[in-house]
Every structure is written in C-alpha cells, then in structure tokens.
Design an enzyme around this catalytic site. Sequence first.
Site, PDB file in Angstrom:
ATOM      1  N   GLN A   1     -42.097 -40.308  -1.124  1.00 59.58           N
ATOM      2  CA  GLN A   1     -41.452 -39.829  -2.526  1.00 59.58           C
ATOM      3  C   GLN A   1     -40.407 -38.503  -2.419  1.00 59.58           C
ATOM      4  O   GLN A   1     -39.438 -38.484  -3.107  1.00 59.58           O
ATOM      5  CB  GLN A   1     -42.510 -39.483  -3.442  1.00 59.58           C
ATOM      6  CG  GLN A   1     -42.236 -39.021  -4.756  1.00 59.58           C
ATOM      7  CD  GLN A   1     -43.471 -39.034  -5.662  1.00 59.58           C
ATOM      8  OE1 GLN A   1     -44.481 -39.805  -5.485  1.00 59.58           O
ATOM      9  NE2 GLN A   1     -43.225 -38.202  -6.768  1.00 59.58           N
TER      10      GLN A   1
ATOM     11  N   CYS B   1     -45.198 -47.075  -0.160  1.00 59.04           N
ATOM     12  CA  CYS B   1     -45.497 -46.208   0.751  1.00 59.04           C
ATOM     13  C   CYS B   1     -45.167 -46.312   2.194  1.00 59.04           C
ATOM     14  O   CYS B   1     -45.723 -47.475   2.662  1.00 59.04           O
ATOM     15  CB  CYS B   1     -46.847 -45.588   0.368  1.00 59.04           C
ATOM     16  SG  CYS B   1     -47.622 -44.329   1.955  1.00 59.04           S
ATOM     17  N   GLU B   2     -44.444 -45.843   2.975  1.00 63.23           N
ATOM     18  CA  GLU B   2     -44.088 -46.204   4.201  1.00 63.23           C
ATOM     19  C   GLU B   2     -45.317 -45.989   5.029  1.00 63.23           C
ATOM     20  O   GLU B   2     -45.598 -46.426   6.360  1.00 63.23           O
ATOM     21  CB  GLU B   2     -43.115 -45.678   4.847  1.00 63.23           C
ATOM     22  CG  GLU B   2     -43.199 -44.056   5.099  1.00 63.23           C
ATOM     23  CD  GLU B   2     -41.873 -43.335   5.554  1.00 63.23           C
ATOM     24  OE1 GLU B   2     -42.130 -42.550   6.378  1.00 63.23           O
ATOM     25  OE2 GLU B   2     -40.630 -43.904   5.389  1.00 63.23           O
ATOM     26  N   HIS B   3     -46.293 -45.231   4.913  1.00 62.89           N
ATOM     27  CA  HIS B   3     -47.876 -45.088   5.588  1.00 62.89           C
ATOM     28  C   HIS B   3     -48.714 -45.936   5.625  1.00 62.89           C
ATOM     29  O   HIS B   3     -49.252 -46.457   6.691  1.00 62.89           O
ATOM     30  CB  HIS B   3     -48.201 -43.540   5.261  1.00 62.89           C
ATOM     31  CG  HIS B   3     -47.343 -42.434   5.456  1.00 62.89           C
ATOM     32  ND1 HIS B   3     -47.043 -41.523   4.445  1.00 62.89           N
ATOM     33  CD2 HIS B   3     -46.449 -41.948   6.578  1.00 62.89           C
ATOM     34  CE1 HIS B   3     -46.199 -40.941   4.986  1.00 62.89           C
ATOM     35  NE2 HIS B   3     -45.835 -41.246   6.345  1.00 62.89           N
ATOM     36  N   HIS B   4     -48.963 -46.692   4.453  1.00 65.31           N
ATOM     37  CA  HIS B   4     -49.992 -47.800   4.378  1.00 65.31           C
ATOM     38  C   HIS B   4     -49.314 -49.045   3.811  1.00 65.31           C
ATOM     39  O   HIS B   4     -49.951 -50.105   3.422  1.00 65.31           O
ATOM     40  CB  HIS B   4     -50.763 -47.395   3.169  1.00 65.31           C
ATOM     41  CG  HIS B   4     -51.791 -46.250   4.024  1.00 65.31           C
ATOM     42  ND1 HIS B   4     -51.481 -44.945   3.658  1.00 65.31           N
ATOM     43  CD2 HIS B   4     -52.945 -46.025   4.874  1.00 65.31           C
ATOM     44  CE1 HIS B   4     -52.476 -43.978   4.355  1.00 65.31           C
ATOM     45  NE2 HIS B   4     -53.283 -44.694   5.119  1.00 65.31           N
TER      46      HIS B   4
ATOM     47  N   CYS C   1     -52.033 -45.631  -1.981  1.00 63.44           N
ATOM     48  CA  CYS C   1     -52.905 -45.163  -0.789  1.00 63.44           C
ATOM     49  C   CYS C   1     -53.655 -43.982  -1.044  1.00 63.44           C
ATOM     50  O   CYS C   1     -54.536 -44.082  -0.384  1.00 63.44           O
ATOM     51  CB  CYS C   1     -51.619 -44.912  -0.060  1.00 63.44           C
ATOM     52  SG  CYS C   1     -50.602 -43.735  -0.290  1.00 63.44           S
TER      53      CYS C   1
ATOM     54  N   HIS D   1     -49.617 -42.967  -6.321  1.00 66.53           N
ATOM     55  CA  HIS D   1     -49.582 -43.706  -5.069  1.00 66.53           C
ATOM     56  C   HIS D   1     -50.948 -44.541  -4.775  1.00 66.53           C
ATOM     57  O   HIS D   1     -52.091 -44.153  -4.911  1.00 66.53           O
ATOM     58  CB  HIS D   1     -49.340 -42.606  -3.865  1.00 66.53           C
ATOM     59  CG  HIS D   1     -48.177 -41.833  -3.918  1.00 66.53           C
ATOM     60  ND1 HIS D   1     -47.299 -42.043  -2.722  1.00 66.53           N
ATOM     61  CD2 HIS D   1     -47.429 -41.085  -4.777  1.00 66.53           C
ATOM     62  CE1 HIS D   1     -46.163 -41.125  -3.252  1.00 66.53           C
ATOM     63  NE2 HIS D   1     -46.319 -40.777  -4.294  1.00 66.53           N
TER      64      HIS D   1
END
Length: 223
Positions: A152, A111-114, A182, A180
């Site tokens: 995703q 995941c590119e956010h976390h 996250c 995920h």
Amino acid sequence: MINKDELQDEMGDNHIASSANNPVREDAFDITDDEKIEKIKKDVENILLTLGMDLNDDSMKGTPNRVAKMFVKEIFGGLNPEKKPKASTFENNYKYGEMLVEKNITLYSTCEHHLLPIIGRAHVAYISNGRVIGLSKMNRIVEYYSKRPQVQERLTMQIVQELQRALGTEDVACVIDAKHLCVNSRGISDIESSTVTSEFGGKFKEPQARREFLDYIKLDTKF
C-alpha cells in the site's frame, strides 16, 4: 536463529517493500498474455491437485483456466505497461486556482506477500499549475497501479508520482484507507483494522493545505 523462510514470512507480515517500483523482471513481457495464461493454468491445476481437490468435478473443471485469466487479464493487468491509461491534460482556461479533490475512489488491489485482496478507498488531490486532468483519469490511474501485486505504501507513492508527471506539478496528494485480507482473514484475523497511508507533494506538505485536503475527505457526500 531464524531461518530464511521464517525471515521472509516475518518481512511479509510486516508489509516491508523492497523498492518504490514493483519488482518486475526485464523479461516479463517476452511471452504473450495467452502464453502466460496457459502456463499459470497448469500451475494452478498442480496447486489444487496437491491440495487434494478433484478437478474432474463439474464445479472445479474450469477453475485453473478461470484463475489464470483473472491473474493475467484482471487483477494483475496493471503490470502490463501497454494498459497504462493516457493521462491527457488540458490548459486550465478557467483559471481555477484552488485544490481539486477526487475522493472515495474505489480501490481493489492484491497484497504481494500473500496474494490476498486489498480493498479500500483512495482520495486524491492536486493544485493546478496551468494544467488540469479529466476526473475519470484520476480513477483510472488509481486502478492501473492497483492492478498489481502491491504494497500500500508503494501504491500511494506511485499514484502521486504519476499525477505529478502528467500535470507538471509537485502539488499532488493521496491518502488511501484500505483493509488487507492478509490481516483480516489470516494471521491475527483482525476484521476491524484498516491501513491508512499518505503521500504529500509540493504545497500539500504545508500544514494548511494538508489540513484543507483532509477536511475535504471528511465531508459527507452521500447522495
């Protein structure tokens, strides 16, 4: 009023993607992989020291280097266009005209956010327009686009678009069902939920073809 950091956190928690392409800078490959590893190693070392870890401990000594190599060579290796698999196709000499489904492709992404893992399965299908592709190439395309900081929804689209380019047809579909971490291991900490995304092109936009594809996914193929 929500401040900038809170707004960015909220966007990340809602898995909002800013583009259909991965946000990679133009100078991303101006330095070598080895140079990237050296820079990342120092950054990881600083993070661990800031957290209070003792990097003189035998268990921790090699962690910065291991993490840096993992980032560059493994879990984010799909950012490097030189690692893109050759999607060789062949003439459909046997005139197979029905859909071909490659299901339960193991998927590991991040995941590119976390920067936490995404783990799941991809199901991919196409209807030949005169060309066919090796089965393992479909797995490799999924793997290549997975090995990036990802969202995703974007990943699902990229897999379909790559196969459409390779096969010269719009008749490609992909469904991804993934967990995920996250979501599962932080924040709401819901360990049961998974995320399903889909992208349907060409004939797969028609209800009958879409239903056939989804029915194939449900087939019990355990051996």
